[in-house]
Design a protein around this motif. Structure first.
Motif, PDB file in Angstrom:
ATOM      1  N   VAL A 157       0.870  -1.184   0.000  1.00 40.08           N
ATOM      2  CA  VAL A 157       0.000   0.000   0.000  1.00 40.08           C
ATOM      3  C   VAL A 157       0.898   1.221   0.000  1.00 40.08           C
ATOM      4  O   VAL A 157       1.769   1.362   0.877  1.00 40.08           O
ATOM      5  CB  VAL A 157      -0.932   0.038   1.236  1.00 40.08           C
ATOM      6  N   THR A 158       0.698   2.109  -0.978  1.00 35.69           N
ATOM      7  CA  THR A 158       1.468   3.362  -1.007  1.00 35.69           C
ATOM      8  C   THR A 158       0.617   4.483  -0.411  1.00 35.69           C
ATOM      9  O   THR A 158      -0.608   4.395  -0.392  1.00 35.69           O
ATOM     10  CB  THR A 158       1.878   3.743  -2.442  1.00 35.69           C
ATOM     11  N   GLY A 159       1.277   5.510   0.078  1.00 32.91           N
ATOM     12  CA  GLY A 159       0.537   6.581   0.758  1.00 32.91           C
ATOM     13  C   GLY A 159      -0.076   6.067   2.044  1.00 32.91           C
ATOM     14  O   GLY A 159      -1.139   6.516   2.470  1.00 32.91           O
ATOM     15  N   ALA A 160       0.628   5.122   2.675  1.00 37.00           N
ATOM     16  CA  ALA A 160       0.051   4.362   3.787  1.00 37.00           C
ATOM     17  C   ALA A 160      -0.223   5.209   5.017  1.00 37.00           C
ATOM     18  O   ALA A 160      -1.035   4.830   5.858  1.00 37.00           O
ATOM     19  CB  ALA A 160       0.971   3.193   4.133  1.00 37.00           C
ATOM     20  N   ALA A 161       0.438   6.363   5.136  1.00 38.39           N
ATOM     21  CA  ALA A 161       0.191   7.224   6.301  1.00 38.39           C
ATOM     22  C   ALA A 161      -0.855   8.296   6.007  1.00 38.39           C
ATOM     23  O   ALA A 161      -1.112   9.173   6.822  1.00 38.39           O
ATOM     24  CB  ALA A 161       1.494   7.877   6.756  1.00 38.39           C
ATOM     25  N   GLY A 162      -1.474   8.215   4.830  1.00 41.81           N
ATOM     26  CA  GLY A 162      -2.489   9.212   4.448  1.00 41.81           C
ATOM     27  C   GLY A 162      -3.857   8.859   4.993  1.00 41.81           C
ATOM     28  O   GLY A 162      -4.040   7.865   5.698  1.00 41.81           O
ATOM     29  N   GLN A 163      -4.820   9.711   4.638  1.00 41.01           N
ATOM     30  CA  GLN A 163      -6.215   9.552   5.077  1.00 41.01           C
ATOM     31  C   GLN A 163      -6.815   8.212   4.659  1.00 41.01           C
ATOM     32  O   GLN A 163      -7.443   7.532   5.452  1.00 41.01           O
ATOM     33  CB  GLN A 163      -7.074  10.561   4.341  1.00 41.01           C
ATOM     34  N   ILE A 164      -6.699   7.891   3.374  1.00 43.96           N
ATOM     35  CA  ILE A 164      -7.303   6.643   2.885  1.00 43.96           C
ATOM     36  C   ILE A 164      -6.594   5.458   3.524  1.00 43.96           C
ATOM     37  O   ILE A 164      -7.230   4.506   3.973  1.00 43.96           O
ATOM     38  CB  ILE A 164      -7.258   6.571   1.344  1.00 43.96           C
ATOM     39  N   GLY A 165      -5.263   5.552   3.605  1.00 45.55           N
ATOM     40  CA  GLY A 165      -4.485   4.498   4.253  1.00 45.55           C
ATOM     41  C   GLY A 165      -5.001   4.179   5.645  1.00 45.55           C
ATOM     42  O   GLY A 165      -5.094   3.011   6.044  1.00 45.55           O
ATOM     43  N   GLU A 170       5.813   4.975   2.058  1.00 44.66           N
ATOM     44  CA  GLU A 170       5.575   6.416   2.201  1.00 44.66           C
ATOM     45  C   GLU A 170       6.774   7.154   1.625  1.00 44.66           C
ATOM     46  O   GLU A 170       7.814   6.569   1.372  1.00 44.66           O
ATOM     47  CB  GLU A 170       5.352   6.802   3.669  1.00 44.66           C
ATOM     48  N   ILE A 171       6.606   8.446   1.413  1.00 46.52           N
ATOM     49  CA  ILE A 171       7.734   9.252   0.930  1.00 46.52           C
ATOM     50  C   ILE A 171       8.825   9.280   2.010  1.00 46.52           C
ATOM     51  O   ILE A 171       8.529   9.112   3.192  1.00 46.52           O
ATOM     52  CB  ILE A 171       7.269  10.685   0.557  1.00 46.52           C
ATOM     53  N   PRO A 172      10.098   9.494   1.609  1.00 49.93           N
ATOM     54  CA  PRO A 172      11.205   9.452   2.569  1.00 49.93           C
ATOM     55  C   PRO A 172      11.119  10.521   3.665  1.00 49.93           C
ATOM     56  O   PRO A 172      11.735  10.365   4.714  1.00 49.93           O
ATOM     57  CB  PRO A 172      12.443   9.680   1.690  1.00 49.93           C
ATOM     58  N   GLY A 201      -1.002   6.603  -2.732  1.00 53.25           N
ATOM     59  CA  GLY A 201      -0.250   7.851  -2.574  1.00 53.25           C
ATOM     60  C   GLY A 201      -0.090   8.557  -3.913  1.00 53.25           C
ATOM     61  O   GLY A 201       0.210   7.944  -4.928  1.00 53.25           O
ATOM     62  N   ALA A 202      -0.325   9.854  -3.919  1.00 52.02           N
ATOM     63  CA  ALA A 202      -0.156  10.641  -5.136  1.00 52.02           C
ATOM     64  C   ALA A 202       0.118  12.071  -4.716  1.00 52.02           C
ATOM     65  O   ALA A 202       0.007  12.421  -3.541  1.00 52.02           O
ATOM     66  CB  ALA A 202      -1.401  10.566  -6.008  1.00 52.02           C
ATOM     67  N   ARG A 203       0.498  12.868  -5.672  1.00 50.49           N
ATOM     68  CA  ARG A 203       0.786  14.266  -5.399  1.00 50.49           C
ATOM     69  C   ARG A 203      -0.516  15.052  -5.452  1.00 50.49           C
ATOM     70  O   ARG A 203      -1.157  15.111  -6.490  1.00 50.49           O
ATOM     71  CB  ARG A 203       1.756  14.770  -6.475  1.00 50.49           C
ATOM     72  N   GLN A 231       5.537  11.326 -12.984  1.00 46.97           N
ATOM     73  CA  GLN A 231       6.857  10.914 -12.491  1.00 46.97           C
ATOM     74  C   GLN A 231       6.733   9.821 -11.426  1.00 46.97           C
ATOM     75  O   GLN A 231       7.412   8.806 -11.488  1.00 46.97           O
ATOM     76  CB  GLN A 231       7.604  12.111 -11.912  1.00 46.97           C
ATOM     77  N   ILE A 232       5.839  10.035 -10.476  1.00 48.28           N
ATOM     78  CA  ILE A 232       5.638   9.048  -9.398  1.00 48.28           C
ATOM     79  C   ILE A 232       5.244   7.689  -9.984  1.00 48.28           C
ATOM     80  O   ILE A 232       5.791   6.643  -9.618  1.00 48.28           O
ATOM     81  CB  ILE A 232       4.526   9.532  -8.421  1.00 48.28           C
ATOM     82  N   PHE A 233       4.298   7.694 -10.926  1.00 47.11           N
ATOM     83  CA  PHE A 233       3.771   6.414 -11.419  1.00 47.11           C
ATOM     84  C   PHE A 233       4.682   5.756 -12.454  1.00 47.11           C
ATOM     85  O   PHE A 233       4.600   4.550 -12.670  1.00 47.11           O
ATOM     86  CB  PHE A 233       2.311   6.578 -11.863  1.00 47.11           C
ATOM     87  N   VAL A 237      -4.881   1.334  -8.915  1.00 53.18           N
ATOM     88  CA  VAL A 237      -4.474   2.721  -8.697  1.00 53.18           C
ATOM     89  C   VAL A 237      -5.662   3.525  -8.193  1.00 53.18           C
ATOM     90  O   VAL A 237      -6.718   3.580  -8.850  1.00 53.18           O
ATOM     91  CB  VAL A 237      -3.900   3.351  -9.987  1.00 53.18           C
ATOM     92  N   VAL A 238      -5.478   4.141  -7.026  1.00 50.89           N
ATOM     93  CA  VAL A 238      -6.499   4.988  -6.392  1.00 50.89           C
ATOM     94  C   VAL A 238      -6.100   6.461  -6.526  1.00 50.89           C
ATOM     95  O   VAL A 238      -6.940   7.336  -6.727  1.00 50.89           O
ATOM     96  CB  VAL A 238      -6.664   4.606  -4.903  1.00 50.89           C
ATOM     97  N   GLY A 239      -4.813   6.732  -6.406  1.00 49.98           N
ATOM     98  CA  GLY A 239      -4.305   8.113  -6.431  1.00 49.98           C
ATOM     99  C   GLY A 239      -4.669   8.815  -7.728  1.00 49.98           C
ATOM    100  O   GLY A 239      -4.518   8.254  -8.819  1.00 49.98           O
ATOM    101  N   ASN A 240      -5.127  10.047  -7.615  1.00 50.23           N
ATOM    102  CA  ASN A 240      -5.609  10.792  -8.791  1.00 50.23           C
ATOM    103  C   ASN A 240      -4.501  11.528  -9.539  1.00 50.23           C
ATOM    104  O   ASN A 240      -3.522  11.914  -8.924  1.00 50.23           O
ATOM    105  CB  ASN A 240      -6.663  11.813  -8.334  1.00 50.23           C
ATOM    106  N   SER A 297     -11.366  15.299   1.916  1.00 50.97           N
ATOM    107  CA  SER A 297     -11.886  14.470   0.828  1.00 50.97           C
ATOM    108  C   SER A 297     -12.292  13.081   1.340  1.00 50.97           C
ATOM    109  O   SER A 297     -11.868  12.665   2.422  1.00 50.97           O
ATOM    110  CB  SER A 297     -10.858  14.367  -0.298  1.00 50.97           C
ATOM    111  N   SER A 298     -13.092  12.401   0.539  1.00 52.09           N
ATOM    112  CA  SER A 298     -13.583  11.056   0.869  1.00 52.09           C
ATOM    113  C   SER A 298     -12.422  10.164   1.254  1.00 52.09           C
ATOM    114  O   SER A 298     -11.446  10.080   0.520  1.00 52.09           O
ATOM    115  CB  SER A 298     -14.259  10.394  -0.339  1.00 52.09           C
ATOM    116  N   ALA A 299     -12.538   9.477   2.357  1.00 51.70           N
ATOM    117  CA  ALA A 299     -11.437   8.595   2.753  1.00 51.70           C
ATOM    118  C   ALA A 299     -11.956   7.200   3.081  1.00 51.70           C
ATOM    119  O   ALA A 299     -11.569   6.225   2.427  1.00 51.70           O
ATOM    120  CB  ALA A 299     -10.686   9.183   3.934  1.00 51.70           C
TER     121      ALA A 299
END
Ligand code: NAX
Length: 328
Positions: free
Chosen positions: A9-17, A42-44, A90-92, A109-111, A130-133, A239-241
């Motif tokens: 899971v990427t963006g694991a510390a975010g809202q959706i995570g 997660e990002i470094p 996770g996305a920008r 770049q991320i993807f 892919v969930v990140g927009n 946003s929706s999480a």
């Protein structure tokens, strides 16, 4: 007992995570008899990594019987090692003063990086959501960046739009959500998506005939579903999480465990069906069985629907053209 499946899971510390990880570890996604190993990216950035550790402490404290392991990562090459399922959340996000073009490029770049990492180290059968927009275009970029993996392993999340449409139809008809079949959403995960209840049934009866109101479809239903994300932000200030996490769980569960002949919606690379150019990452009605999805064929596309499908297709093609120089 079954051997564990590895889930990144990427963006694991975010809202959706924060909504998603607990449900995966609880067996809601892959089954109540399926142990899982969580590989969290997660990002470094120090703050993000620290927040991730905090979430992992809470997951530990749930003492989930199915959780067979859990690791934190800042590099996709280790996070994606041998994964069976990858949830790219996770996305920008769009920052102040950021143009749409900048947003597309930052995410491209991320993807690209993450697609290459999946290509190098993930299971050859990895199922990617892919969930990140912008979800469809990000999924397209990841797919193109992973030439040694089957293109069909890359999908984008339209399931939240699908579930939003289900709940609107249930409210309109006064029937339970679970009684609605054969609903679908075509196109891009954006306000242009086309939620389509022309084929939907409730207890074998046509939903279109039950509602029998084209103006409601055009002026209320489609805008309500299309702008639901904005309405949630307006009401909640965020946003929706939880609903997004729930949709991700639904998407992967149905993909892995099957729909028993029932329709659902997945964003998948087109095979040319319904005139959607091959490779376009597009929401289609699908059924799933034995870990594979199949596009529902033979549906009639009337003039109104063709117009809607063309609008959402055009938007996707413009997004793709915006990142062409990065992806090729
Ligand atoms: P948050 O900003 O709360 O969390 C995102 C997390 O991703 C952050 O912790 C950030 O550090 C991390 N991240 C950013 N770049 C990363 C990278 N390269 N590698 C690993 N981690 C990275 O956002 P959240 O509310 O969780 O939403 C996540 C994404 O889902 C957003 O792009 C959002 O637009 C998208 N959504 C997509 C939906 C869909 O239906 N497809 C619906 C819900 C949601 O809006």
């Amino acid at each position: 007992s079954k051997s564990p499946m590895r889930v990144a899971v990427t963006g694991a510390a975010g809202q959706i995570g924060y909504s998603l990880l607990f449900r995966i570890a609880n067996g809601d996604m892959l089954g109540k008899d399926q142990p899982v190993i969580l590989q969290l990216l997660e990002i470094p950035d120090e703050k993000a990594q620290k927040a991730l550790k905090g979430v992992m402490m809470e997951i530990d404290d749930c003492a989930f019987p199915l959780l067979a392991g859990m690791t934190a990562h800042s590099d996709p090459m280790t996070a994606f090692k041998d994964v069976d399922v990858a949830l790219l959340v996770g996305a920008r996000p769009r920052g102040p003063g950021m143009e749409r073009k900048d947003l597309l490029e930052a995410n491209a770049q991320i993807f690209t990086v993450q697609g290459k990492a999946l290509d190098a180290v993930a299971s050859r059968n990895v199922k990617v959501l892919v969930v990140g927009n912008p979800a469809n275009t990000n999924a397209y970029i990841a797919m193109k960046s992973a030439p040694s993996l089957p293109a069909k392993n890359f999908t984008a999340m339209l399931r939240l739009d699908h579930n939003r449409a289900l709940s609107q139809i249930a409210a309109k008809t006064g029937k339970p959500v679970a009684s609605i079949e054969k609903l679908c959403v075509w196109g891009n995960h954006s306000p242009t998506m086309y939620a389509d209840y022309r084929f939907a049934t409730i207890d074998g009866q046509s939903v279109k005939d039950m509602i029998n109101d084209h103006e409601w479809n055009r002026d209320t239903f489609l805008p309500t579903v299309g702008k639901r994300g904005a309405a949630i932000i307006e009401a909640r200030g965020l946003s929706s999480a939880a609903s997004a996490a729930n949709a991700a769980i639904d998407h992967v569960r149905d993909w892995v465990l099957g729909t028993n002949g029932k329709w659902t919606t997945m964003g998948i690379p087109s095979d040319g069906s319904y005139g959607i150019p091959e490779g376009t990452m597009f929401g289609f009605p699908v059924t799933t069985e034995n870990g594979e999805y199949t596009i529902v064929q033979g549906l009639e596309i009337d003039e109104f629907s063709r117009e809607r499908i063309n609008v959402t297709l055009k938007e996707l093609q413009e997004e793709r053209d915006g990142v062409k120089h990065l992806v090729g």
